[in-house]
Write a protein that holds these residues in place. Sequence first.
Motif, PDB file in Angstrom:
ATOM      1  N   ALA A   1     -53.532 -20.509  14.063  1.00 56.61           N
ATOM      2  CA  ALA A   1     -54.792 -20.760  13.374  1.00 56.61           C
ATOM      3  C   ALA A   1     -55.012 -19.736  12.257  1.00 56.61           C
ATOM      4  O   ALA A   1     -55.452 -20.082  11.153  1.00 56.61           O
ATOM      5  CB  ALA A   1     -55.953 -20.720  14.371  1.00 56.61           C
ATOM      6  N   LYS A   2     -54.687 -18.488  12.519  1.00 56.92           N
ATOM      7  CA  LYS A   2     -54.865 -17.443  11.508  1.00 56.92           C
ATOM      8  C   LYS A   2     -53.979 -17.703  10.295  1.00 56.92           C
ATOM      9  O   LYS A   2     -54.418 -17.569   9.148  1.00 56.92           O
ATOM     10  CB  LYS A   2     -54.542 -16.080  12.119  1.00 56.92           C
ATOM     11  N   THR A   3     -52.732 -18.093  10.541  1.00 63.79           N
ATOM     12  CA  THR A   3     -51.815 -18.374   9.436  1.00 63.79           C
ATOM     13  C   THR A   3     -52.311 -19.541   8.593  1.00 63.79           C
ATOM     14  O   THR A   3     -52.177 -19.535   7.366  1.00 63.79           O
ATOM     15  CB  THR A   3     -50.413 -18.687   9.981  1.00 63.79           C
ATOM     16  N   LEU A   4     -52.890 -20.554   9.257  1.00 66.11           N
ATOM     17  CA  LEU A   4     -53.390 -21.739   8.547  1.00 66.11           C
ATOM     18  C   LEU A   4     -54.803 -21.549   8.006  1.00 66.11           C
ATOM     19  O   LEU A   4     -55.388 -22.477   7.455  1.00 66.11           O
ATOM     20  CB  LEU A   4     -53.359 -22.952   9.483  1.00 66.11           C
ATOM     21  N   HIS A   5     -55.367 -20.350   8.188  1.00 65.19           N
ATOM     22  CA  HIS A   5     -56.724 -20.025   7.712  1.00 65.19           C
ATOM     23  C   HIS A   5     -57.785 -20.886   8.414  1.00 65.19           C
ATOM     24  O   HIS A   5     -58.767 -21.295   7.794  1.00 65.19           O
ATOM     25  CB  HIS A   5     -56.832 -20.174   6.191  1.00 65.19           C
ATOM     26  N   ILE A   6     -57.555 -21.148   9.696  1.00 66.46           N
ATOM     27  CA  ILE A   6     -58.530 -21.864  10.515  1.00 66.46           C
ATOM     28  C   ILE A   6     -59.254 -20.839  11.378  1.00 66.46           C
ATOM     29  O   ILE A   6     -58.607 -20.083  12.107  1.00 66.46           O
ATOM     30  CB  ILE A   6     -57.849 -22.902  11.432  1.00 66.46           C
TER      31      ILE A   6
ATOM     32  N   GLU B   1     -45.183 -22.431   6.589  1.00 62.72           N
ATOM     33  CA  GLU B   1     -45.788 -22.497   5.254  1.00 62.72           C
ATOM     34  C   GLU B   1     -45.887 -23.925   4.735  1.00 62.72           C
ATOM     35  O   GLU B   1     -46.637 -24.200   3.798  1.00 62.72           O
ATOM     36  CB  GLU B   1     -44.973 -21.660   4.259  1.00 62.72           C
ATOM     37  N   HIS B   2     -45.155 -24.837   5.354  1.00 60.27           N
ATOM     38  CA  HIS B   2     -45.186 -26.239   4.942  1.00 60.27           C
ATOM     39  C   HIS B   2     -46.234 -27.047   5.714  1.00 60.27           C
ATOM     40  O   HIS B   2     -46.306 -28.270   5.552  1.00 60.27           O
ATOM     41  CB  HIS B   2     -43.805 -26.878   5.141  1.00 60.27           C
ATOM     42  N   VAL B   3     -47.031 -26.368   6.521  1.00 66.36           N
ATOM     43  CA  VAL B   3     -48.041 -27.043   7.343  1.00 66.36           C
ATOM     44  C   VAL B   3     -49.423 -26.799   6.751  1.00 66.36           C
ATOM     45  O   VAL B   3     -49.808 -25.648   6.535  1.00 66.36           O
ATOM     46  CB  VAL B   3     -48.001 -26.527   8.796  1.00 66.36           C
TER      47      VAL B   3
ATOM     48  N   TYR C   1     -47.680 -25.419   1.389  1.00 69.13           N
ATOM     49  CA  TYR C   1     -49.138 -25.278   1.469  1.00 69.13           C
ATOM     50  C   TYR C   1     -49.559 -23.814   1.536  1.00 69.13           C
ATOM     51  O   TYR C   1     -50.647 -23.454   1.089  1.00 69.13           O
ATOM     52  CB  TYR C   1     -49.678 -26.047   2.671  1.00 69.13           C
ATOM     53  N   GLY C   2     -48.704 -22.961   2.104  1.00 74.56           N
ATOM     54  CA  GLY C   2     -49.020 -21.544   2.142  1.00 74.56           C
ATOM     55  C   GLY C   2     -49.178 -20.972   0.752  1.00 74.56           C
ATOM     56  O   GLY C   2     -50.101 -20.191   0.484  1.00 74.56           O
TER      57      GLY C   2
END
Length: 283
Positions: free
Chosen positions: A89-94, A35-37, A139-140
Amino acid sequence: MARALLCHTQGFYRAGGHRHARQLLPSRHSRFRIEHVPALLPQEWLSAHFDDLLSHWAHHTDWKVRHLRRVSALKLAEMSGGGTWPDCAKTLHIPWNTAQQSLKVIRQELNSRDLWSDFERSVESVASQLDWDTDRVHYGRRRELLSSWHVPADDWAELCRDPMQFGQGATSPTRDTATVLIWTHVTQGDHLHSPMLGALRESGCSTQRLVASINQLRTPANRKGGKRELLRRLETYSAVLATACDQRADTAAIATTFSSPADTNEAGRLLAPVARALTGASL
């Protein structure tokens, strides 16, 4: 032992594709979480930790560096959250195809110059810094809070207050332009993957006009006059909104983030609408 049994190649564990065994554990013991990425490695992190790699990477372009920032974020996500790169990628919405393209570009570039060890050292340096940071950005949470957010009409009017005037051309800045640019700054995401552009695509509407407007405002040659002033105001607004996301609209805390009288005055003009937006139905 689970980590040791995984094949490690080209910067990532062989958990990257749908045909490979899934790596559920984080690839290192990390104090920070996925979540911090952010979706794109922030420019400050790149400058602080990737100078050595970039000094050996001749003829790198802004486009290639953008791929590097995305792949670095995927690697940090693997380190802290585990899973395959599509999972990260899915977690970061990429989008999956975007992540795949970035990996392809960076693998070709780093392989041709034998720079994978430099890449791994640079990302490990970022990870170590995040391990010791006591004020990591979530960032999450920012992505979640701004997933359906738009610049309130009153805020947009304030951002465009006189004497700044814009024409009515196809690429003139709009409230939607500001929404995407603010989201990009606060979440450190790719403007092309912003919720607003995603919603336009899902509804079958063209994104061409909005993307052109964003690009016009971001082009260095156009940063003059009213557009330069608008960009400055958007940066101030973004800083206020980012703090409000992190502290849940604690107005006293937000006000203390501005040190000079001029900044305090500008923050004051923007603070009330931002606080209303964060505590209202728009989030």
